[in-house]
Design an enzyme around this catalytic site. Structure first.
Site, PDB file in Angstrom:
ATOM      1  N   HIS A 173       0.839  -1.205   0.000  1.00 35.67           N
ATOM      2  CA  HIS A 173       0.000   0.000   0.000  1.00 35.67           C
ATOM      3  C   HIS A 173       0.869   1.248   0.000  1.00 35.67           C
ATOM      4  O   HIS A 173       2.057   1.201   0.315  1.00 35.67           O
ATOM      5  CB  HIS A 173      -0.927   0.026   1.223  1.00 35.67           C
TER       6      HIS A 173
ATOM      7  N   LYS B 202      -0.490   4.839   4.531  1.00 32.22           N
ATOM      8  CA  LYS B 202      -1.340   3.893   5.269  1.00 32.22           C
ATOM      9  C   LYS B 202      -0.788   3.684   6.681  1.00 32.22           C
ATOM     10  O   LYS B 202       0.412   3.526   6.861  1.00 32.22           O
ATOM     11  CB  LYS B 202      -1.437   2.553   4.516  1.00 32.22           C
TER      12      LYS B 202
END
Ligand SMILES: NC(=O)C1=CN([C@@H]2O[C@H](COP(=O)(O)OP(=O)(O)OC[C@H]3O[C@@H](n4cnc5c(N)ncnc54)[C@H](OP(=O)(O)O)[C@@H]3O)[C@@H](O)[C@H]2O)C=CC1
Ligand SMILES: O=C(O)C1=N[C@H](C(=O)O)C[C@H](O)C1
Length: 272
Positions: free
Chosen positions: A160, A164
Site C-alpha cells: 500500500h 497507510k
C-alpha cells in the site's frame, strides 16, 4: 430503520480524506443518492469548505464537525476514517437510527464487539474491502484453501501507499481469516506477522504475512500457496479507489429498508 426511498440521504465521514473525496464524487454522480452532510474533525482545515471544492466543483454541502446535526438530516453514514472516529460515529448513528457502511480498518476485538452490538439496533455493513474484485478473490481463496489444505504453505503479501497507518491491511487479515476458516482453523492460532533474526524453520500450518509500504500504491494483495515442486499465486491489484466507493454505494442500497443486522460485502454482492 423505517422505509427509505431514493435519493438516499448519505453523510460522508472523513470528507477530506482519500476515500472521503472519492465517496463524495461517487454520491454526487449517483442518481439514487444525495449528499446530505460531509464531516471532518473539529480541527480540520477543511471545515467550512464546500464538500466538492477539492474537485473544483460546488455541491451545496459544507464540510462540518457537528455530528448530531449531520445525522439528523441523513439516513446513511459512510465511514472511512480511523477506528477511534468510527466508534464515536457508531454511537451517534445508534442514537439517530442511521444505517452505517464502515470501511475503516484496524479495529481491535473490543471495537469489533461494539460494532456487532450496535448492529442489533441499526443495519451495518462492515468490510475491510468494498471492491467486487477483492470479494471474488476471497471466494477463490476459500476454494484454493480447501483444495490445498495439506502440503502447501500459505503466505500473504500486501503493498500500500506510504500514508497507510495500519498493517497488515484489513484485506490481508480478512484473506488470512477466510483461508484459516476454510481449513477448519482460526487465524489467531496460526498467524505469523514478523520474522527477524534466527527464526528457525517455518512452523507447519503457519499463515505468514508480509507488508510493503511506499509511493502511491492503491492496494495490492497476493496470496501464495507454496508446495513442493509448484506454487499457486492469487493476486488482486487495485488501480483506483473508485471501486471502493462504488462498492460502498452498493452497500447503502443493500441496507435501505433493513431494520438492523451486521452484514459484509458477501451479503451485499450475493456471494455468501
Ligand atoms: N474498506 C475499504 O474498501 C477501504 C478501506 N480503507 C480504509 O479507510 C480508512 C481511511 O483511509 P483513507 O481515506 O486512505 O485515509 P485518510 O487519512 O486519507 O482519511 C481519513 C479521514 O478520516 C479523518 N479522521 C481521522 N481520524 C478521525 C477521527 N478520530 N474522527 C473523525 N475523523 C477522523 C481524517 O481527518 P484528518 O485528516 O483531519 O486526520 C480524514 O479526513 C483506513 O482505515 C483505510 O484502511 C481505505 C480504502 C478502501
Ligand atoms: O488504506 C488503504 O488504502 C486501504 N485499506 C484497506 C485495507 O486495509 O485492506 C483496503 C484497501 O486495500 C486500501
Amino acid at each position: 430503520m423505517s422505509a427509505v426511498t431514493p435519493p438516499y440521504p448519505i453523510a460522508i465521514a472523513g470528507a477530506s480524506g482519500r476515500m472521503g473525496r472519492m465517496l463524495i464524487e461517487a454520491v454526487l454522480a449517483a442518481d439514487d443518492c444525495r449528499l446530505s452532510a460531509a464531516l471532518d474533525r473539529a480541527d480540520s482545515p477543511a471545515l467550512g469548505q464546500d464538500a466538492a471544492a477539492f474537485a473544483g466543483r460546488t455541491s451545496g454541502v459544507t464540510i462540518g464537525a457537528d455530528l448530531d446535526a449531520a445525522l439528523a438530516r441523513s439516513r446513511f453514514l459512510i465511514d472511512f476514517t480511523r477506528p477511534q472516529g468510527t466508534m464515536a460515529h457508531l454511537e451517534a448513528c445508534v442514537r439517530h437510527g442511521v444505517a452505517m457502511v464502515i470501511g475503516t480498518t484496524g479495529f481491535d476485538e473490543a471495537q469489533k464487539t461494539a460494532i456487532a452490538r450496535a448492529a442489533e439496533r441499526i443495519p451495518v455493513v462492515l468490510a475491510p474491502n468494498m471492491s467486487v474484485g477483492v470479494n471474488v478473490t476471497l471466494k477463490l481463496l476459500e476454494l484454493a484453501a480447501q483444495a490445498l489444505r495439506d502440503g502447501y504453505d500459505v503466505e500473504i503479501v500486501e503493498a500500500h501507499h506510504r500514508h497507510k497507518v495500519d498493517a497488515p491491511s484489513g484485506t490481508a487479515l480478512k484473506m488470512g481469516e477466510v483461508i484459516a476458516a476454510a481449513q477448519g482453523r482460526r487465524l489467531q492460532d496460526c498467524a505469523v506477522y514478523e520474522r527477524v533474526g534466527h527464526t528457525g524453520e517455518r512452523p507447519a500450518g503457519a499463515i505468514g504475512f508480509a507488508t510493503v509500504r511506499g509511493g502511491d500504491v492503491v492496494g495490492d494483495h497476493t496470496v501464495m500457496f507454496l508446495g513442493s515442486g509448484e506454487r499457486i499465486e492469487i493476486t488482486h491489484k487495485s488501480s483506483s479507489r473508485a471501486t471502493y466507493a462504488q462498492g460502498s454505494l452498493r452497500a447503502v442500497r443493500f441496507l435501505a429498508g433493513r431494520a438492523s443486522g451486521l452484514y459484509d460485502m458477501f451479503d451485499v454482492l450475493g456471494l455468501r
